[in-house]
Design a protein around this motif. Sequence first.
Motif, short mmCIF file in Angstrom:
data_model
loop_
_atom_site.label_atom_id
_atom_site.label_comp_id
_atom_site.label_asym_id
_atom_site.label_seq_id
_atom_site.Cartn_x
_atom_site.Cartn_y
_atom_site.Cartn_z
N ASN A 1 0.85 -1.19 0.00
CA ASN A 1 0.00 0.00 0.00
C ASN A 1 0.89 1.24 0.00
N GLU A 2 1.20 1.71 -1.21
CA GLU A 2 2.13 2.83 -1.35
C GLU A 2 1.61 4.12 -0.73
N ALA A 3 0.30 4.25 -0.57
CA ALA A 3 -0.27 5.45 0.05
C ALA A 3 0.28 5.64 1.47
N LEU A 4 0.64 4.53 2.13
CA LEU A 4 1.15 4.62 3.50
C LEU A 4 2.55 5.21 3.57
N GLU A 5 3.29 5.18 2.46
CA GLU A 5 4.63 5.76 2.45
C GLU A 5 4.56 7.27 2.68
N ASP A 6 3.59 7.93 2.06
CA ASP A 6 3.45 9.38 2.20
C ASP A 6 2.49 9.77 3.32
N ASP A 7 1.62 8.86 3.70
CA ASP A 7 0.54 9.20 4.64
C ASP A 7 0.32 8.05 5.63
N PRO A 8 1.34 7.74 6.48
CA PRO A 8 1.20 6.58 7.38
C PRO A 8 0.05 6.71 8.37
N LEU B 1 -2.86 7.21 7.80
CA LEU B 1 -4.07 6.57 7.29
C LEU B 1 -4.46 5.38 8.16
N LEU B 2 -3.46 4.73 8.78
CA LEU B 2 -3.74 3.59 9.67
C LEU B 2 -4.54 4.04 10.88
N ASN B 3 -4.31 5.28 11.35
CA ASN B 3 -5.08 5.79 12.48
C ASN B 3 -6.49 6.19 12.05
N LYS B 4 -6.63 6.67 10.82
CA LYS B 4 -7.94 7.11 10.35
C LYS B 4 -8.88 5.93 10.15
N ASP B 5 -8.38 4.85 9.53
CA ASP B 5 -9.20 3.65 9.33
C ASP B 5 -8.27 2.47 9.08
N ALA B 6 -7.94 1.78 10.16
CA ALA B 6 -6.97 0.67 10.08
C ALA B 6 -7.45 -0.43 9.13
N PHE B 7 -8.74 -0.73 9.12
CA PHE B 7 -9.23 -1.84 8.29
C PHE B 7 -9.28 -1.49 6.81
N ALA B 8 -9.51 -0.23 6.48
CA ALA B 8 -9.57 0.17 5.07
C ALA B 8 -8.17 0.30 4.47
N ASN B 9 -7.18 0.51 5.31
CA ASN B 9 -5.81 0.77 4.85
C ASN B 9 -4.90 -0.42 5.15
N TRP B 10 -5.03 -1.45 4.33
CA TRP B 10 -4.18 -2.63 4.45
C TRP B 10 -2.73 -2.23 4.17
N ILE B 11 -1.79 -3.09 4.57
CA ILE B 11 -0.36 -2.80 4.39
C ILE B 11 0.22 -3.57 3.22
N ILE B 12 -0.07 -4.87 3.16
CA ILE B 12 0.41 -5.68 2.03
C ILE B 12 -0.71 -6.58 1.50
N LYS B 13 -0.62 -6.87 0.20
CA LYS B 13 -1.51 -7.84 -0.45
C LYS B 13 -0.66 -9.06 -0.76
N VAL B 14 -1.11 -10.22 -0.31
CA VAL B 14 -0.34 -11.45 -0.41
C VAL B 14 -1.10 -12.48 -1.25
N SER B 15 -0.37 -13.16 -2.14
CA SER B 15 -0.91 -14.32 -2.83
C SER B 15 -0.79 -15.49 -1.86
N LEU B 16 -1.92 -15.97 -1.36
CA LEU B 16 -1.92 -16.97 -0.29
C LEU B 16 -1.38 -18.31 -0.78
N SER B 17 -0.44 -18.87 -0.01
CA SER B 17 0.12 -20.16 -0.40
C SER B 17 -0.56 -21.34 0.31
N ASP B 18 -1.27 -21.07 1.42
CA ASP B 18 -1.89 -22.16 2.17
C ASP B 18 -3.09 -21.62 2.95
N LYS B 19 -4.27 -21.73 2.33
CA LYS B 19 -5.47 -21.17 2.97
C LYS B 19 -5.82 -21.88 4.28
N SER B 20 -5.31 -23.09 4.50
CA SER B 20 -5.63 -23.78 5.76
C SER B 20 -5.04 -23.04 6.96
#
Length: 127
Positions: A81-88, A90-109
């Motif tokens: 989430n590159e927006a966090l580089e300039d505007d960290p 954002l995590l205080n404004k809405d932690a759930f809307a502002n994820w940090i990383i998107k991951v391709s899941l290797s093991d859903k279990s």
Amino acid sequence: MPKFEEGLFYSESHEFVRVEGDFGYVGITDFAQHALGNVVYVDMPEVDDEVEAGEEFGAVESVKAASDLNSPVSGVVVEVNEALEDDPELLNKDAFANWIIKVSLSDKSELDNLMDAKAYEEFCANE
């Protein structure tokens, strides 16, 4: 009062993952941002980095403290989430809307090892 969002998976180290298909959006919980206070910096991995469930992948710094980020899931980082580089704060404004990383899941279990909103709320009440 911290918010607890339904439909997410929560870790004991106060990260959440929102699952969409084969991807997980990982961030810190509202409880965590309340505890940290004003966030001033987010240290994130690079795209294509691998993350492992329970292992550190970065850090969040606030005016009060620095806190390690631990991935609740394993996989490959496909986006940060590159927006966090300039505007960290954002995590205080809405932690759930502002994820940090998107991951391709290797093991859903691995999601079976995480808490739902109700269990996480009870966990936080005992912190």
